[in-house]
Scaffold this active site. Structure first.
Site, short mmCIF file in Angstrom:
data_model
loop_
_atom_site.label_atom_id
_atom_site.label_comp_id
_atom_site.label_asym_id
_atom_site.label_seq_id
_atom_site.Cartn_x
_atom_site.Cartn_y
_atom_site.Cartn_z
CB ILE A 54 6.16 -4.31 -0.85
CG1 ILE A 54 5.54 -3.33 -0.15
CG2 ILE A 54 7.77 -4.29 -0.77
CD1 ILE A 54 5.64 -3.24 1.02
CG ASN A 109 -1.68 9.57 -5.42
OD1 ASN A 109 -2.35 9.86 -6.23
ND2 ASN A 109 -1.41 8.08 -5.39
CG HIS A 115 -1.19 5.02 1.27
ND1 HIS A 115 -2.05 5.34 2.05
CD2 HIS A 115 -1.88 4.71 -0.01
CE1 HIS A 115 -3.31 5.29 1.60
NE2 HIS A 115 -3.22 5.02 0.48
CG HIS A 120 5.95 7.04 -4.52
ND1 HIS A 120 5.62 7.79 -3.30
CD2 HIS A 120 5.01 6.28 -4.66
CE1 HIS A 120 4.48 7.40 -2.79
NE2 HIS A 120 4.17 6.50 -3.54
CG PHE A 121 6.59 9.93 -10.74
CD1 PHE A 121 5.75 10.92 -11.23
CD2 PHE A 121 7.64 10.30 -9.94
CE1 PHE A 121 6.06 12.24 -11.19
CE2 PHE A 121 8.00 11.85 -9.55
CZ PHE A 121 7.29 12.87 -10.50
#
Length: 161
Positions: A54, A109, A115, A120-121
């Site tokens: 997003i 990360n 966050h 996830h990549f």
């Protein structure tokens, strides 16, 4: 071992997703995976999905997310890591076809700068930055459709699924 001088002068910023925190099934990616939240889906495999995030600055930016509830890279199996990078590579090839990207970065990360507390990549093409501001669902869907089409065309041309 942290040197005493460094430990005194550097203070670690608080983590949004500290590794010791239990997995939160209410995180945004878990909700997308359960079909409870919308996402502009680019590709899906048995154990991974690729979506348009997003919040992006480079058109074509994608996220590759394991379907299994995993907090960090340390929680992934070797097979999941291979599948994530294989999908990231296919997305990057589509970014080249659709947006003319000549390169890309993969960012991942674990606690630091993480966050959403689900591994996830980020697959970020070297496309010119878009103007700042919220992106619309229509913009995200258009990008997902274009990348999905390029991935399907590439698979058909190579004879792979």
């Amino acid at each position: 071992m942290i040197l005493p001088l460094i430990a005194v002068t550097l203070q670690a910023a608080p983590l949004v997703c500290p590794p010791q925190r239990p997995y939160d099934p209410a995180n945004p990616f878990a909700r997308i995976l359960r079909g409870e939240a919308p996402a502009s889906r680019i590709a899906e495999t048995a154990d991974m999905i690729a979506i348009v995030p997003i919040d992006w600055t480079h058109p074509g930016h994608a996220l590759v997310i394991p379907r299994r509830a995993v907090r960090t890279l340390d929680d992934m199996t070797a097979e999941e890591m291979v599948h994530a990078l294989e999908l990231a590579r296919r997305v990057a090839a589509a970014q080249r076809l659709v947006f003319g990207a000549t390169g890309y970065s993969i960012q991942q990360n674990n606690g630091r700068a993480q966050h959403v507390c689900h591994v996830h990549f980020h697959v970020i093409p070297n496309t010119p930055a878009a103007p700042a501001g919220a992106k619309t669902k229509e913009q995200m869907d258009t990008i997902a459709t274009a990348l999905r089409g390029a991935m399907a065309a590439a698979a058909q041309a190579s004879g792979t699924p």
